[in-house]
Design a protein around this motif. Structure first.
Motif, PDB file in Angstrom:
ATOM      1  N   THR A  73     -36.246 -15.824 -26.862  1.00  0.00           N
ATOM      2  CA  THR A  73     -37.212 -16.913 -26.632  1.00  0.00           C
ATOM      3  C   THR A  73     -37.353 -17.210 -25.143  1.00  0.00           C
ATOM      4  OG1 THR A  73     -36.594 -17.867 -28.774  1.00  0.00           O
ATOM      5  CG2 THR A  73     -37.772 -19.279 -27.224  1.00  0.00           C
ATOM      6  N   LEU A  74     -36.226 -17.313 -24.446  1.00  0.00           N
ATOM      7  CA  LEU A  74     -36.288 -17.592 -23.011  1.00  0.00           C
ATOM      8  C   LEU A  74     -36.940 -16.449 -22.248  1.00  0.00           C
ATOM      9  CD1 LEU A  74     -32.793 -19.237 -22.383  1.00  0.00           C
ATOM     10  CD2 LEU A  74     -35.015 -20.360 -22.633  1.00  0.00           C
ATOM     11  N   VAL A  75     -36.655 -15.206 -22.638  1.00  0.00           N
ATOM     12  CA  VAL A  75     -37.262 -14.067 -21.956  1.00  0.00           C
ATOM     13  C   VAL A  75     -38.777 -14.070 -22.150  1.00  0.00           C
ATOM     14  CG1 VAL A  75     -37.429 -11.546 -21.963  1.00  0.00           C
ATOM     15  CG2 VAL A  75     -35.197 -12.636 -21.969  1.00  0.00           C
ATOM     16  N   ALA A  76     -39.225 -14.391 -23.352  1.00  0.00           N
ATOM     17  CA  ALA A  76     -40.671 -14.452 -23.596  1.00  0.00           C
ATOM     18  C   ALA A  76     -41.327 -15.536 -22.749  1.00  0.00           C
ATOM     19  CB  ALA A  76     -40.938 -14.686 -25.083  1.00  0.00           C
ATOM     20  N   VAL A  77     -40.675 -16.691 -22.602  1.00  0.00           N
ATOM     21  CA  VAL A  77     -41.233 -17.767 -21.773  1.00  0.00           C
ATOM     22  C   VAL A  77     -41.268 -17.354 -20.308  1.00  0.00           C
ATOM     23  CG1 VAL A  77     -40.881 -20.132 -20.977  1.00  0.00           C
ATOM     24  CG2 VAL A  77     -40.565 -19.575 -23.386  1.00  0.00           C
ATOM     25  N   VAL A  78     -40.175 -16.722 -19.840  1.00  0.00           N
ATOM     26  CA  VAL A  78     -40.136 -16.294 -18.441  1.00  0.00           C
ATOM     27  C   VAL A  78     -41.198 -15.235 -18.172  1.00  0.00           C
ATOM     28  CG1 VAL A  78     -38.712 -15.134 -16.718  1.00  0.00           C
ATOM     29  CG2 VAL A  78     -37.718 -16.910 -18.152  1.00  0.00           C
ATOM     30  N   LEU A  79     -41.370 -14.272 -19.091  1.00  0.00           N
ATOM     31  CA  LEU A  79     -42.406 -13.259 -18.914  1.00  0.00           C
ATOM     32  C   LEU A  79     -43.799 -13.885 -18.920  1.00  0.00           C
ATOM     33  CD1 LEU A  79     -41.037 -10.354 -21.154  1.00  0.00           C
ATOM     34  CD2 LEU A  79     -41.149 -10.427 -18.655  1.00  0.00           C
ATOM     35  N   SER A  80     -43.989 -14.867 -19.763  1.00  0.00           N
ATOM     36  CA  SER A  80     -45.287 -15.543 -19.800  1.00  0.00           C
ATOM     37  C   SER A  80     -45.575 -16.248 -18.477  1.00  0.00           C
ATOM     38  CB  SER A  80     -45.310 -16.546 -20.950  1.00  0.00           C
ATOM     39  OG  SER A  80     -46.504 -17.291 -20.953  1.00  0.00           O
ATOM     40  N   ASP A  81     -44.588 -16.975 -17.956  1.00  0.00           N
ATOM     41  CA  ASP A  81     -44.802 -17.658 -16.669  1.00  0.00           C
ATOM     42  C   ASP A  81     -45.011 -16.670 -15.536  1.00  0.00           C
ATOM     43  OD1 ASP A  81     -44.578 -20.054 -17.949  1.00  0.00           O
ATOM     44  OD2 ASP A  81     -42.502 -20.426 -17.363  1.00  0.00           O
ATOM     45  N   THR A  82     -44.201 -15.610 -15.500  1.00  0.00           N
ATOM     46  CA  THR A  82     -44.305 -14.636 -14.412  1.00  0.00           C
ATOM     47  C   THR A  82     -45.619 -13.872 -14.468  1.00  0.00           C
ATOM     48  OG1 THR A  82     -41.891 -14.399 -14.449  1.00  0.00           O
ATOM     49  CG2 THR A  82     -43.142 -12.725 -13.271  1.00  0.00           C
ATOM     50  N   GLY A  83     -45.986 -13.399 -15.673  1.00  0.00           N
ATOM     51  CA  GLY A  83     -47.249 -12.672 -15.807  1.00  0.00           C
ATOM     52  C   GLY A  83     -48.451 -13.540 -15.494  1.00  0.00           C
ATOM     53  N   GLY A  84     -48.399 -14.794 -15.921  1.00  0.00           N
ATOM     54  CA  GLY A  84     -49.502 -15.697 -15.620  1.00  0.00           C
ATOM     55  C   GLY A  84     -49.610 -15.995 -14.134  1.00  0.00           C
ATOM     56  N   TYR A  85     -48.469 -16.145 -13.472  1.00  0.00           N
ATOM     57  CA  TYR A  85     -48.494 -16.417 -12.028  1.00  0.00           C
ATOM     58  C   TYR A  85     -49.050 -15.222 -11.257  1.00  0.00           C
ATOM     59  CZ  TYR A  85     -46.755 -17.100  -7.306  1.00  0.00           C
ATOM     60  OH  TYR A  85     -46.655 -17.199  -5.945  1.00  0.00           O
ATOM     61  N   ALA A  86     -48.573 -14.013 -11.592  1.00  0.00           N
ATOM     62  CA  ALA A  86     -49.036 -12.822 -10.872  1.00  0.00           C
ATOM     63  C   ALA A  86     -50.522 -12.575 -11.110  1.00  0.00           C
ATOM     64  CB  ALA A  86     -48.214 -11.612 -11.302  1.00  0.00           C
ATOM     65  N   ALA A  87     -50.953 -12.662 -12.349  1.00  0.00           N
ATOM     66  CA  ALA A  87     -52.367 -12.408 -12.638  1.00  0.00           C
ATOM     67  C   ALA A  87     -53.255 -13.510 -12.066  1.00  0.00           C
ATOM     68  CB  ALA A  87     -52.575 -12.302 -14.151  1.00  0.00           C
ATOM     69  N   GLY A  88     -52.787 -14.739 -12.084  1.00  0.00           N
ATOM     70  CA  GLY A  88     -53.591 -15.814 -11.533  1.00  0.00           C
ATOM     71  C   GLY A  88     -53.765 -15.707 -10.042  1.00  0.00           C
ATOM     72  N   VAL A  89     -52.693 -15.327  -9.322  1.00  0.00           N
ATOM     73  CA  VAL A  89     -52.792 -15.172  -7.874  1.00  0.00           C
ATOM     74  C   VAL A  89     -53.684 -13.998  -7.504  1.00  0.00           C
ATOM     75  CG1 VAL A  89     -51.463 -14.609  -5.815  1.00  0.00           C
ATOM     76  CG2 VAL A  89     -50.603 -16.312  -7.411  1.00  0.00           C
TER      77      VAL A  89
END
Length: 423
Positions: free
Chosen positions: A295-311
């Protein structure tokens, strides 16, 4: 003994007293409207203006007629004693004196050459003792570059500090999760207590004052009930905490009772109730730590992927009135990263088919984004940027728990379907 009255005379005094007479009948100083002189020897050019009068020096330089013997003559300086500026006697038998023109005998100021004067040179400023500096701002120079504010990333936060704090939080969760599971319960209870404190502190800006003591005590008890007794005990703990808060609040009187109780209910449901699902995930026999990990890994991947794609690609805002920095491109990156990572991780750890793992990751990513938007909406309504400043680069602890709190109930439900608990 009576003192003599200095005002005992019968003469009028004060404002009733007449003004003293001038020593000579000077018509120019008598009150009355001023008028231009008519034509004659005393006139000046008509284009000189309504209020222009000749200066004393001009009057001295003009040829005038002296009534005394000697004929006309010109004066290039002050008149002799007893003469006016035009050398004539004033009417009334009074003659002007030099006291009326005290500066008439001073020579006029003329422009003189300054070539013989030494040139003015800039002198070096006096050196200050070590450790002292002059007042005012320091100018940038080759030896002293201009002072600049610390730069933040495009996401609006200090990225190195955020990464360091994120790694520290991850270690505080993962280490007890794998080496001493009861310590994870203590970490979770402490996080719940801090989150309740931050929420109660933030809602005070709206005028609500929920009681902190019953909320913290009830929140910690709810986490313990979820750990040891499951979902039924968690719901019972929620009910008891709300009732206890209602009774506690009665001691402060009826003023704003409904507002305070509404804020307290929001805090109880938002923080300890949702966090109780993390305790139930960890309390699963044999593989509880793995359930929390995926669960934590999925949340971290979601935050990281969203940050990279958004930037990199973020152009279209997702919810500009709630969170202007979130974009649909960033959301697509969150879902993609969480789906890919969860598909691989659930297949390796639980032997779940990759497409089910991808569905798990997509659901966790959607819940995490919704949790982030929900907290952003609360902060917008309260008028705060961060819940607190406990974590450099992140704000408050609730600014990191917002996505996790919505993700853990989703993970508990999906893992109960994909990976049923044995026994």
């Amino acid at each position: 003994m009576s003192h003599p009255d200095p005002y005992g005379s019968t003469d009028p005094r004060g404002w009733d007293a007449p003004a003293p007479a001038l020593p000579w009948p000077e018509t120019d100083l008598e009150p009355g409207p001023w008028r231009r002189p008519g034509p004659g020897p005393d006139a000046w050019p008509a284009d000189a203006g309504a209020y222009a009068r000749p200066t004393d020096r001009e009057a001295y330089a003009r040829p005038v007629t002296d009534p005394h013997p000697g004929g006309p003559r010109s004066y290039d300086g002050p008149p002799p004693a007893g003469r006016g500026p035009r050398g004539d006697d004033r009417p009334g038998g009074h003659q002007r004196s030099d006291d009326e023109f005290p500066t008439a005998h001073i020579a006029p100021v003329r422009d003189e050459p300054t070539d013989h004067l030494p040139a003015v040179r800039d002198e070096p400023a006096a050196e200050l003792p070590p450790g002292r500096r002059s007042k005012g701002r320091r100018r940038a120079s080759a030896e002293r570059p201009p002072t600049t504010a610390p730069r933040t990333s495009k996401a609006g936060r200090n990225l190195p500090a955020a990464i360091g704090v994120g790694l520290g939080l991850g270690a505080a969760i993962v280490v007890p999760l794998f080496f001493f599971l009861p310590a994870f319960l203590a970490v979770l209870a402490a996080a719940v207590a801090i989150g309740i404190w931050e929420m109660a502190r933030a809602v005070r800006r709206s005028g609500a004052h929920p009681p902190l003591a019953p909320l913290v005590a009830g929140g910690v008890i709810m986490v313990g009930l979820a750990w040891f007794a499951g979902p039924d005990a968690l719901c019972l703990g929620l009910l008891v905490t709300v009732l206890g808060t209602m009774i506690w609040r009665l001691g402060d009187g009826p003023g704003n009772y409904q507002r305070d109780l509404t804020a307290a209910t929001l805090i109880v449901v938002y923080v300890p109730f949702l966090a109780g699902f993390a305790a139930m995930l960890a309390a699963a026999p044999d593989d509880g730590h793995l359930r929390v990990l995926v669960t934590l890994v999925a949340v971290v991947l979601s935050d990281t992927g969203g940050y990279a794609a958004g930037v990199a690609f973020g152009k279209r805002p997702m919810a500009p009135k709630i969170s202007p920095k979130k974009s649909w491109e960033g959301f697509a990156g969150s879902v993609t990263a969480a789906a890919a990572g969860s598909a691989l991780l659930l297949w390796l750890l639980f032997d779940v088919a990759p497409w089910w793992g991808a569905l798990f990751g997509m659901a966790i990513s959607g819940a995490a984004v919704l949790g982030d938007l929900a907290e952003s909406m609360i902060k917008r309504d309260l008028g705060v940027k961060d819940m607190s400043n406990l974590l450099p680069g992140h704000g408050g602890l609730m600014d990191r728990l917002d996505s996790i709190l919505f993700a853990v109930p989703t993970a508990y439900l999906l893992l109960a379907v994909f990976v049923p608990v044995v026994g």
